[in-house]
Design a protein around this motif. Structure first.
Motif, short mmCIF file in Angstrom:
data_model
loop_
_atom_site.label_atom_id
_atom_site.label_comp_id
_atom_site.label_asym_id
_atom_site.label_seq_id
_atom_site.Cartn_x
_atom_site.Cartn_y
_atom_site.Cartn_z
N GLU A 16 33.88 18.60 -7.99
CA GLU A 16 33.78 19.71 -8.94
C GLU A 16 34.31 19.34 -10.32
O GLU A 16 33.99 20.02 -11.29
N ASP A 17 35.11 18.30 -10.44
CA ASP A 17 35.56 17.87 -11.75
C ASP A 17 34.41 17.30 -12.56
O ASP A 17 34.41 17.37 -13.79
N GLY A 18 33.42 16.75 -11.89
CA GLY A 18 32.25 16.24 -12.57
C GLY A 18 31.34 17.33 -13.09
O GLY A 18 30.45 17.09 -13.87
N LEU A 19 31.57 18.55 -12.67
CA LEU A 19 30.74 19.66 -13.10
C LEU A 19 30.88 19.90 -14.60
O LEU A 19 29.92 20.21 -15.28
N GLY A 20 32.07 19.72 -15.15
CA GLY A 20 32.26 19.86 -16.59
C GLY A 20 31.44 18.84 -17.34
O GLY A 20 30.85 19.14 -18.38
N THR A 21 31.40 17.63 -16.83
CA THR A 21 30.61 16.58 -17.45
C THR A 21 29.13 16.93 -17.40
O THR A 21 28.40 16.75 -18.38
N LEU A 22 28.69 17.46 -16.28
CA LEU A 22 27.29 17.85 -16.14
C LEU A 22 26.94 18.95 -17.12
O LEU A 22 25.88 18.92 -17.75
N VAL A 24 28.35 19.54 -20.00
CA VAL A 24 28.31 18.96 -21.34
C VAL A 24 27.00 18.20 -21.55
O VAL A 24 26.36 18.31 -22.60
N LEU A 25 26.58 17.44 -20.55
CA LEU A 25 25.32 16.70 -20.66
C LEU A 25 24.13 17.64 -20.80
O LEU A 25 23.20 17.36 -21.58
N LEU A 26 24.14 18.75 -20.08
CA LEU A 26 23.04 19.71 -20.20
C LEU A 26 23.02 20.35 -21.59
O LEU A 26 21.95 20.55 -22.17
N ILE A 27 24.19 20.68 -22.13
CA ILE A 27 24.25 21.26 -23.47
C ILE A 27 23.73 20.26 -24.50
O ILE A 27 22.96 20.61 -25.40
N ILE A 33 16.73 18.60 -27.52
CA ILE A 33 15.39 19.17 -27.42
C ILE A 33 15.13 20.12 -28.58
O ILE A 33 14.05 20.10 -29.19
N ILE A 34 16.12 20.94 -28.94
CA ILE A 34 15.97 21.85 -30.08
C ILE A 34 15.81 21.06 -31.37
O ILE A 34 14.97 21.39 -32.22
N ALA A 35 16.60 19.99 -31.53
CA ALA A 35 16.50 19.17 -32.74
C ALA A 35 15.12 18.51 -32.84
O ALA A 35 14.55 18.42 -33.93
#
Length: 76
Positions: A16-22, A24-27, A33-35
């Motif tokens: 679950e600690d890797g969830l924060g990394t995931l 951030v990567l999705l953001i 994609i917006i850029a």
């Protein structure tokens, strides 16, 4: 190489600690994609901003250093 990558990937997925990394990567992916989608508008806006600032910089006056009678300047 795959012998250590597959277990590490599974551990990261379950941890679950890797969830924060995931998240951030999705953001970051969404921002990229917006850029890409609005790149023409972004470039036009940047050119407009820099063009206006360049115009303001070139329209500023220059300091006349030749007006000081106590000093002599070689190009005056």
């Amino acid at each position: 190489m795959l012998k250590w990558m597959v277990p590490a990937g599974k551990k990261l997925w379950k941890d679950e600690d890797g969830l924060g990394t995931l998240e951030v990567l999705l953001i970051v992916a969404v921002l990229v994609i917006i850029a890409i989608a609005f790149r023409k508008w972004i470039f036009a806006w940047i050119e407009k901003v820099f063009g206006e600032s360049n115009g303001q910089l070139t329209n500023t006056g220059s300091l006349n250093t030749c007006t000081d009678p106590t000093k002599t300047y070689p190009n005056c």
